[in-house]
Enzyme design. Sequence first.
Site, short mmCIF file in Angstrom:
data_model
loop_
_atom_site.label_atom_id
_atom_site.label_comp_id
_atom_site.label_asym_id
_atom_site.label_seq_id
_atom_site.Cartn_x
_atom_site.Cartn_y
_atom_site.Cartn_z
N LYS A 134 65.65 -29.68 -70.29
CA LYS A 134 67.22 -30.02 -69.72
C LYS A 134 67.83 -30.62 -70.94
O LYS A 134 67.63 -31.32 -71.41
CB LYS A 134 67.04 -31.24 -68.48
CG LYS A 134 68.50 -31.43 -67.88
CD LYS A 134 68.36 -32.29 -67.07
CE LYS A 134 69.84 -32.74 -66.49
NZ LYS A 134 69.88 -33.60 -65.49
N LYS A 145 67.41 -25.65 -67.96
CA LYS A 145 68.75 -25.87 -67.79
C LYS A 145 69.51 -26.56 -68.60
O LYS A 145 69.11 -27.11 -69.53
CB LYS A 145 68.67 -26.77 -66.67
CG LYS A 145 69.68 -27.50 -65.95
CD LYS A 145 69.68 -28.73 -65.08
CE LYS A 145 71.14 -29.54 -64.83
NZ LYS A 145 71.01 -30.69 -64.23
C1 PBG Z 1 71.33 -35.20 -62.54
C2 PBG Z 1 71.48 -33.86 -62.43
C3 PBG Z 1 72.81 -33.33 -63.26
C4 PBG Z 1 72.72 -31.97 -62.77
C5 PBG Z 1 71.55 -31.67 -62.07
N1 PBG Z 1 70.87 -32.79 -61.77
C6 PBG Z 1 73.70 -33.98 -64.02
C7 PBG Z 1 73.54 -34.43 -65.31
O1 PBG Z 1 72.28 -34.43 -65.89
O2 PBG Z 1 74.58 -34.96 -66.06
C8 PBG Z 1 73.56 -30.95 -63.29
C9 PBG Z 1 73.90 -29.67 -62.37
C10 PBG Z 1 75.05 -28.85 -62.63
O3 PBG Z 1 75.97 -29.16 -63.72
O4 PBG Z 1 75.21 -28.13 -61.95
N2 PBG Z 1 70.79 -35.81 -63.60
#
Ligand code: PBG
Length: 328
Positions: free
Chosen positions: A197, A250
């Site tokens: 991520k 992601k």
């Molecule tokens: C929570 C999380 C996030 C997303 C999914 N889970 C945001 C982040 O890490 O700031 C992003 C999902 C999206 O942008 O559609 N940590």
Amino acid sequence: MFASPHRPRRLRRSPLMRDLVRENRLHLDEFIYPLFIDETLTNNPRPLGSMPGILRHSLQSLLAELEELEQLKVRNLLLFGIPKEKDALASGAYDDNGIVQQALRTIKEHYGNRFQLTTDVCNCEYTDHGHCGILKNEDVDNDPTLELLAKTAVSHARAGADIIAPSDMMDGRVGAIRDALDDAGFENLPIMAYSAKFASAFYGPFREAADSTPSFGDRRSYQMDPANGREALKEVQLDLAEGADIVMVKPALAYLDLVWQIKQSVDVPVAVYNVSGEYSMIKGAAANGWINERQAVLETLTSFKRAGADIIISYHTKDLARWMMEES
Ligand code: PBG
């Protein structure tokens, strides 16, 4: 005059021929649709300005959405909660009466196992500072945060979650969650780890959707540097060693090289998260008449399959389901 014996165009000449040789297809069973449930809403859902077509739901309006989703045959959901109150220890995340726990129970009560429910396990929607863990001198303190994540996962499991998806990027969280789930008797509950991520600008619209913008700094001390590919493979290996059942990349679009590489190097399902910013870019351009939405979405989603994704988390899922209905 040169006449090539190789004529790939032979296989592109008609719709039936193109259908016959198509290498990748989209199937709704491989898609997961994210839902936002907001504890501060009592009745009507709230539209999100930066994500056209996506709503924040109350527990009540959620039921109407589920009815529509069931008709569309969208059966996999990813739940996010926005709590009434936030604090330094993210208490709302692991409260057995928290908003995600309530939503899980509500959905299971009305629909049994007709929906498969994945829960995002993270603290950022529940902390008053918006970071993904407990702070110590303005830094997220890794190991104490693991305890909160593990408690949250068990609490989701007790409320009916079918898949646990940790998205915080703390070191060791998959192992901590696996242990806690096993100890609580949930050894059969799978973990889908947000393994690679990245600290991405493409989460911008989500943070409005989930109310989770950090009040200071950014997430670069825990989410990955977009410049790093080898490190993504390492994160995937660590998560597998700790017991992840599914790994995820992601965001999706800017990281398809990694989806491909990871797919070649692991023997578990690979998921991609087609994140909020990716969705909003297409919606925004389409609303301006700059691109054809349906074609752009189908091309984008197909690229995930071509890169090797087995599971696609996407806000476009509902539109895709509608288009599929129209075609059939
Ligand atoms: C929570 C999380 C996030 C997303 C999914 N889970 C945001 C982040 O890490 O700031 C992003 C999902 C999206 O942008 O559609 N940590």
